[in-house]
Design an enzyme around this catalytic site. Structure first.
Site, short mmCIF file in Angstrom:
data_model
loop_
_atom_site.label_atom_id
_atom_site.label_comp_id
_atom_site.label_asym_id
_atom_site.label_seq_id
_atom_site.Cartn_x
_atom_site.Cartn_y
_atom_site.Cartn_z
N PRO A 220 0.82 -1.22 0.01
CA PRO A 220 0.33 0.18 -0.04
C PRO A 220 0.85 1.35 0.11
O PRO A 220 2.09 0.95 0.36
CB PRO A 220 -0.74 0.07 1.28
CG PRO A 220 -0.38 -1.31 1.86
CD PRO A 220 0.80 -2.04 1.25
N GLU A 441 -21.90 8.47 22.77
CA GLU A 441 -20.63 8.02 23.14
C GLU A 441 -20.49 7.17 24.16
O GLU A 441 -19.81 6.36 24.10
CB GLU A 441 -19.71 9.37 22.95
CG GLU A 441 -19.66 10.15 21.71
CD GLU A 441 -19.36 9.25 20.43
OE1 GLU A 441 -18.79 8.31 20.52
OE2 GLU A 441 -20.04 9.72 19.36
P1 ADP Z 1 5.64 4.38 -0.92
O1 ADP Z 1 6.80 4.53 -2.11
O2 ADP Z 1 5.74 3.21 -0.44
O3 ADP Z 1 4.32 5.23 -1.32
P2 ADP Z 1 7.28 6.06 0.48
O4 ADP Z 1 8.94 5.68 0.37
O5 ADP Z 1 7.43 7.21 -0.69
O6 ADP Z 1 6.31 5.31 0.38
O7 ADP Z 1 7.21 6.90 1.88
C1 ADP Z 1 6.89 8.12 2.00
C2 ADP Z 1 7.45 8.73 3.68
O8 ADP Z 1 7.16 8.04 4.30
C3 ADP Z 1 9.02 8.48 3.45
O9 ADP Z 1 9.54 9.75 2.97
C4 ADP Z 1 9.46 8.31 4.97
O10 ADP Z 1 9.43 9.64 5.52
C5 ADP Z 1 7.97 7.87 5.29
N1 ADP Z 1 8.32 6.40 5.49
C6 ADP Z 1 7.39 5.44 4.92
N2 ADP Z 1 7.83 4.22 5.32
C7 ADP Z 1 8.76 4.23 6.15
C8 ADP Z 1 9.53 3.19 6.91
N3 ADP Z 1 9.41 2.03 6.70
N4 ADP Z 1 10.54 3.79 7.54
C9 ADP Z 1 10.78 5.01 7.69
N5 ADP Z 1 9.99 5.90 7.25
C10 ADP Z 1 8.89 5.67 6.37
#
Ligand code: ADP
Length: 631
Positions: A220, A441
């Site tokens: 996702p 609630e």
């Molecule tokens: P996707 O490509 O799966 O849509 P991204 O890699 O672009 O997600 O993630 C977006 C942001 O969310 C990243 O820049 C980071 O800040 C944060 N993030 C997402 N997953 C992680 C993770 N596993 N560990 C640390 N940060 C994460």
């Protein structure tokens, strides 16, 4: 006095020409008349203008023998004459009878009659006037084109649409390493191998192993797929190309394919490197699918992608990493060995994973020691990495707004409410609506506390939220197993009915409100799921296609109408039994409901633990020891 109108006319003619020119430049309205004006304007500037004279006065001059010589222009409309006193005059021959009288007078008085040819404009003016409009048009179109192209969000670089827009990191530094990506350990382990391929290809090629060409990350949005791809490039110290699948698919036929070619060409020049294609499903959907037999351009692009992946020999050092949320819609050809043969799932993080991610994002934030990241992780089921990063950022913003030094539990709590339920609004003034919301609630929260299999209550609040939420009660889900028992689902249905049941018990059937609409939807969905998917009803262990999985061309259910009636009956039976149980508990605890509702109206929010304490004071059955629901 008589000269001035003609003169004025000339000037006005020239003025009108410039006005028209200006108008043309602005509005781009093509008018051929402007071309005619340009040479005329040139004449009048060049000629020594003879003085105008009206027709009858000129006739008198002829008869008085004061005219030496005349030149009539070949159109027969203008006459220029030299008088005996050396003056030059011009006469408009407005009389449309062939000017018989004038010619006769000229002959009788022996005036020398000549014919003046129409003067042709010079070649320069002819050329200039012919080219003027087309050149103007080209210029204006060129500027418009450039402006549209460079506009933000516009089709940038339309003229170079065949070129790859992949972002190339010449320093090979994405700035991300595996330590920055948390909570996805199994994915990291598998990808570690790719890093080794890139760093020491010889280790593999020496024993005849082929380096994988493509890795598909499935999961996702916001779970860290892009970060993982960047981390591979960062760890291996290789360049990182990135582009999104939708960038491939363009309006112009053939452009997507040429872009793929171009991208691979660039990648090969920079090998070893990582090419990251986000949202590959935009280009890699099954061919020939969709209404109307699919999209030619997209298929052409996909074919090109497949050809390119086949084309580069095993060990060029170019590794394609693609990300998608929908691996099920991808073309089978894309997933066969030799293309994206490795699939790695990057799912929502578990509670432990969330804790790890929170630790990563807490690194650069000033968080009070009293804050337990572990408790935040437990309270945020279903949050992806991106949501957690956003949560901590919201908490930091709230802290700054409140002029505090560090992020405390309060800011975290408010940030969770904000990202899940929307912005908090001003508390309601005391009114019958506020009272009703409080009871509603309390109904949910009380059942949450009393029913054995329900998750523990976290808090209940009647502070309104943006989007029309009057209040909410929230539990902390126990998600250790990731499996949900029948009694847990029934407990959830009963809790969800708690709000409506209180309205019935306290205010009477006539006074129930629309506030329970979403509860009722949720309850119906859960009960239907139990019956049609989970085999948790008297209908037995049979799964029936979900409405959402049906085809658009055949939306009929995959069961007979007799079974359909039975499904409906089972769904109703489950909901009815939960409703009866909820009513029984609320009726038994009517006084407790009043006390809790009064307190909630007063304090607006009650914490789960405080709620539990009050419940324990009242109820004869200690909280959470009530028997599981039986059906
Ligand atoms: P996707 O490509 O799966 O849509 P991204 O890699 O672009 O997600 O993630 C977006 C942001 O969310 C990243 O820049 C980071 O800040 C944060 N993030 C997402 N997953 C992680 C993770 N596993 N560990 C640390 N940060 C994460």
């Amino acid at each position: 006095m008589k000269l001035s109108p003609t003169k004025t006319l000339t000037i006005s003619r020239n003025n009108s020409m410039w006005q028209r020119l200006q108008a043309l430049t602005i509005s781009l309205v093509a008018s051929s008349s402007i071309i005619a004006f340009v040479p005329n304007y040139a004449y009048s500037q060049k000629d020594g203008a003879p003085s105008p004279m009206n027709y009858s006065e000129f006739l008198t001059k002829v008869k008085d023998k004061q005219v030496e010589k005349v030149d009539i222009d070949s159109t027969g409309l203008i006459l220029e004459a030299e008088l005996k006193d050396n003056r030059k005059v011009s006469v408009d021959l407005v009389v449309r009878d062939g000017n018989v009288e004038l010619i006769k007078a000229l002959k009788e008085n022996k005036v020398d009659i000549g014919v003046k040819p129409i003067r042709q404009p010079s070649v320069f003016w002819q050329l200039a006037s012919t080219l003027f409009l087309p050149v103007l048009l080209i210029f204006v179109l060129f500027f418009l084109f450039r402006k549209v192209n460079n506009a933000p969000g516009g089709p940038a670089q339309t003229l170079s649409f065949g070129k790859s827009r992949a972002k190339f990191s010449p320093e090979a530094k994405t700035g991300v390493i595996f330590d920055d990506v948390a909570g996805v350990d199994s994915a990291k382990e598998e990808l570690q191998e790719v890093v080794t391929f890139l760093k020491q290809p010889d280790r593999f090629t020496a024993v005849g192993a082929k380096i994988p060409k493509g890795v598909l990350l499935v999961g996702p949005p916001g779970t860290g797929k892009t970060m993982l791809a960047k981390a591979i490039a960062g760890e291996a110290g290789v360049p990182f190309f990135s582009l999104s699948g939708s960038e491939f698919v363009e309006m112009f036929v053939g452009v997507g394919a040429s872009r793929v070619r171009d991208l691979f060409q660039k990648a090969k020049e920079n090998a070893p490197c990582i090419v990251f294609i986000d949202e590959i499903d935009a280009v890699g959907r099954q061919r020939g699918s969709g209404i109307g037999g699919g999209n030619d351009e997209r298929e052409q692009t996909l074919n090109q992608l497949l050809t390119e992946m086949d084309g580069f020999q095993g060990n060029t050092g170019v590794i394609i990493i693609a990300a998608t949320n929908r691996a099920d819609v991808l073309d089978a050809a894309l997933l066969r060995p030799g293309r994206f043969d490795r699939q790695i799932t990057v799912d929502y993080p578990s509670c432990k994973g969330r804790l790890e991610i929170l630790k990563v994002h807490a690194r650069n934030k000033r968080i009070a020691e009293s804050v337990s990241l572990d408790s935040i992780a437990r309270r945020t089921p279903g949050f992806a990495g991106a949501n957690l990063a956003n949560l901590l950022n919201e908490a930091a913003i709230l802290t700054a707004r409140r002029r505090k030094e560090e992020i405390t539990e309060l800011e975290i709590s408010d940030a969770i409410d904000r990202v899940t339920m929307g912005m908090s609004m001003r508390p309601m003034l005391d009114s019958s609506t506020k009272r009703l919301i409080a009871y509603h609630e309390v109904g949910h929260a009380l059942l949450q506390t009393l029913i054995k299999d329900a998750d523990p209550l976290e808090k209940v609040t009647i502070i309104p939220r943006s989007g029309g939420v009057g209040g909410f009660s929230r539990s902390v889900p126990n998600e250790e197993e990731g499996l949900y028992s029948r009694s847990w689902i029934l407990a959830n249905i009963t809790v969800a009915l708690g709000g409506r049941v209180v309205e019935e018990v306290v205010f009477g059937n006539a006074e129930v409100t629309s506030g329970a609409a979403s509860d009722i939807q949720q309850v119906t969905r859960l009960a239907k799921y139990m019956v049609t998917q989970l085999g948790m009803s008297n209908l037995g262990l049979v799964a029936h296609a979900d409405e959402n999985d049906r085809n658009w061309w055949d939306n009929r259910p995959d069961y007979s109408s007799r079974i359909g009636i039975k499904i409906d009956r089972e769904v109703r039976r489950i909901i009815k039994q939960c409703h009866e149980l909820a009513k029984q508990i609320i009726t038994e605890n009517r006084n407790l409901c009043d006390r809790l509702a009064d307190l909630l109206i007063e304090t607006e929010t009650i914490d789960g633990d405080d709620f539990l304490k009050i419940v324990a004071e009242y109820t004869t059955v200690p909280a959470k020891t009530r028997e599981p629901i039986k059906f």
